[in-house]
Design a protein around this motif. Structure first.
Motif, PDB file in Angstrom:
ATOM      1  N   ILE A   1      85.882 106.837 -67.291  1.00 61.62           N
ATOM      2  CA  ILE A   1      85.853 105.424 -67.684  1.00 61.62           C
ATOM      3  C   ILE A   1      85.728 105.309 -69.200  1.00 61.62           C
ATOM      4  O   ILE A   1      86.434 104.521 -69.844  1.00 61.62           O
ATOM      5  CB  ILE A   1      84.698 104.695 -66.980  1.00 61.62           C
ATOM      6  CG1 ILE A   1      84.919 104.694 -65.465  1.00 61.62           C
ATOM      7  CG2 ILE A   1      84.561 103.259 -67.501  1.00 61.62           C
ATOM      8  CD1 ILE A   1      83.745 104.175 -64.665  1.00 61.62           C
TER       9      ILE A   1
ATOM     10  N   TYR B   1      89.016 107.165 -60.638  1.00 61.36           N
ATOM     11  CA  TYR B   1      88.527 107.804 -61.864  1.00 61.36           C
ATOM     12  C   TYR B   1      88.119 109.256 -61.608  1.00 61.36           C
ATOM     13  O   TYR B   1      88.254 110.112 -62.479  1.00 61.36           O
ATOM     14  CB  TYR B   1      87.343 107.018 -62.429  1.00 61.36           C
ATOM     15  CG  TYR B   1      87.752 105.787 -63.203  1.00 61.36           C
ATOM     16  CD1 TYR B   1      88.446 105.895 -64.402  1.00 61.36           C
ATOM     17  CD2 TYR B   1      87.445 104.510 -62.740  1.00 61.36           C
ATOM     18  CE1 TYR B   1      88.828 104.769 -65.120  1.00 61.36           C
ATOM     19  CE2 TYR B   1      87.818 103.378 -63.448  1.00 61.36           C
ATOM     20  CZ  TYR B   1      88.505 103.510 -64.632  1.00 61.36           C
ATOM     21  OH  TYR B   1      88.890 102.399 -65.337  1.00 61.36           O
TER      22      TYR B   1
ATOM     23  N   HIS C   1      90.779 111.795 -62.195  1.00 66.31           N
ATOM     24  CA  HIS C   1      91.135 112.113 -63.582  1.00 66.31           C
ATOM     25  C   HIS C   1      90.537 113.442 -64.035  1.00 66.31           C
ATOM     26  O   HIS C   1      91.027 114.055 -64.978  1.00 66.31           O
ATOM     27  CB  HIS C   1      90.640 111.003 -64.518  1.00 66.31           C
ATOM     28  CG  HIS C   1      91.367 109.712 -64.360  1.00 66.31           C
ATOM     29  ND1 HIS C   1      91.349 108.726 -65.327  1.00 66.31           N
ATOM     30  CD2 HIS C   1      92.134 109.219 -63.359  1.00 66.31           C
ATOM     31  CE1 HIS C   1      92.067 107.693 -64.920  1.00 66.31           C
ATOM     32  NE2 HIS C   1      92.545 107.965 -63.727  1.00 66.31           N
TER      33      HIS C   1
END
Length: 434
Positions: A137, A192, A195
């Motif tokens: 984030i 997220y 990632h």
């Protein structure tokens, strides 16, 4: 439902469980108005986590229910002329469609903005995945800010049990305290997590220790120049033309160190079966669209505001909000001791509070130096917004009948006096006159 924890102060480790129906409810409960305190240690704190035992230790954390980043910018660290402004962070979060709260900290100043970002996750974040999700984030937000956030970020975000002060302001700086809520989507935790980001994790967290900003992101100059190109082409080129220009510029001017091929940013990494060239072009198009939208929103924010001449429907203090305001009158006042001030009457000219009147006092010679400094700062912005020359306090008269976009603050009442509204800040890119 958001389950989190609170403390009576930062010095205790004893927790109390607390709940809010949603992030907006939490904002209304704890972040809409600041506590005005000289000593921030008197303020309560919150911990964005649930605990199995009501003692604030990392091993007791069940899950994190809010995502908090603390931007702690300092003068003299090499970026005095390049501070992140709160509006930039707001733009990034809105572009990312993330529901959020932003509020200034007790030590916030105009010269060195300090503030916190509060984001809702799509589900609780467990300790084993905490760092990776927070890093992803952070990486995405900092991509919008050209890598400037990491250098000024308090590394406490890596500690799931860290506590944060609620919205508080020092009496000498309450003029500049700001908080706001913007709707959006919760941060998609599972997305997220994919990632696999490690962004910022190499910055060591030492509670209470002095920290030196690293600035080690490598992207500041590249993304800044690319964004300048977007700004120069936005009124005369299509989105595809801008993307093509950015891609060519990046490949030529940043050859060997291309921004859109820099794999420290997850957006630039190839998807399965995707070439690096295709990934770079995809990243470039995403960059172009988001920055165009950000600039267009800034234009609309002011140009689309409708001026309303209305009669006030209430005398109650208004919540903090942005609106067009008109300078109605300026009256000089001299105290028995010779201190000079100017009382400016203002009228709200847009939005649901159109017609409301409020007053802002500006302080001149003979008053406290801090009051004079704050007044001069706001007067300088008024001069820029109205395009008038103001050298003396009573030059404020030149602003009469001008209409500008301002942030209207609610100043909490003290010593039995009711809350009042005043100018919190001015937006400098537009003005109107009758």
């Amino acid at each position: 439902m958001i389950n989190y924890s609170t403390q009576s102060g930062a010095s205790t480790n004893i927790l109390a469980s607390s709940k809010a129906n949603n992030l907006h409810g939490l904002y209304e409960k704890s972040f809409a108005s600041p506590l005005v305190l000289e000593d921030k240690e008197r303020a309560s704190t919150f911990v964005p986590a649930n605990f199995r035992i009501q003692t604030r230790l990392a091993e007791n954390v069940i899950s994190s229910t809010l995502i908090v980043f603390d931007i702690d910018q300092k003068l003299g660290e090499g970026y005095d002329e390049d501070m992140i402004q709160i509006e930039e962070v707001e733009d990034a979060l809105i572009d990312l469609c993330l529901e959020h709260i932003v509020y200034t900290s007790h030590s916030h100043t105009q010269e060195a903005p300090r503030f916190r970002i509060v984001i809702t996750p799509s589900r609780p974040v467990f300790p084993v995945e905490h760092d990776q999700i927070y890093a992803a984030i952070l990486e995405q937000i900092d991509d919008f800010l050209g890598g400037r956030m990491l250098r000024a970020l308090d590394p406490c975000w890596k500690s799931p049990s860290h506590c944060f002060y609620v919205y508080a302001a020092h009496p000498d700086r309450k003029q500049f305290a700001v908080s706001f809520y913007n709707p959006g989507r919760p941060a998609d935790v599972d997305d997220y997590k994919l990632h696999m980001s490690s962004y910022g994790l190499d910055v060591e967290y030492k509670p209470g220790a002095a920290r030196k900003a690293t600035g080690g992101t490598g992207a500041r100059g590249r993304s800044y120049q690319l964004n300048r190109i977007v700004g120069g082409m936005i009124t005369s080129s299509t989105e595809d033309e801008i993307a093509q220009r950015l891609f060519e510029y990046d490949n030529t001017e940043h050859a060997g160190d291309e921004y859109f091929r820099d794999r420290q940013y997850s957006r630039n990494r190839p998807h399965p079966g995707e070439s690096q060239e295709a990934a770079a072009w995809r990243s470039c198009k995403i960059f172009t669209k988001s920055h165009i939208n950000s600039l267009k929103r800034k234009f609309r924010k002011q140009d689309d505001i409708k001026i309303i001449n209305a009669k006030a429907q209430s005398k109650d203090p208004m919540p903090m909000h942005d609106a067009m305001i008109k300078f109605r009158s300026v009256k000089k006042h001299t105290s028995p001791k010779g201190a000079i001030s100017a009382l400016v009457e203002l009228q709200v000219m847009s939005g649901e509070h159109a017609g409301r009147h409020f007053w802002h006092r500006f302080y001149g010679d003979g008053n406290h130096p801090t009051a004079i400094k704050i007044s001069k700062s706001i007067q300088e912005k008024i001069a820029k917004a109205t395009k008038t020359d103001m050298q003396q306090l009573m030059d404020l008269i030149k602003a009469e009948d001008h209409i500008v976009l301002a942030r209207i603050k609610q100043n909490p009442g003290t010593n039995g006096f009711p809350a009042q509204n005043e100018i919190g800040d001015l937006h400098l890119t537009t003005s109107h006159t009758n």
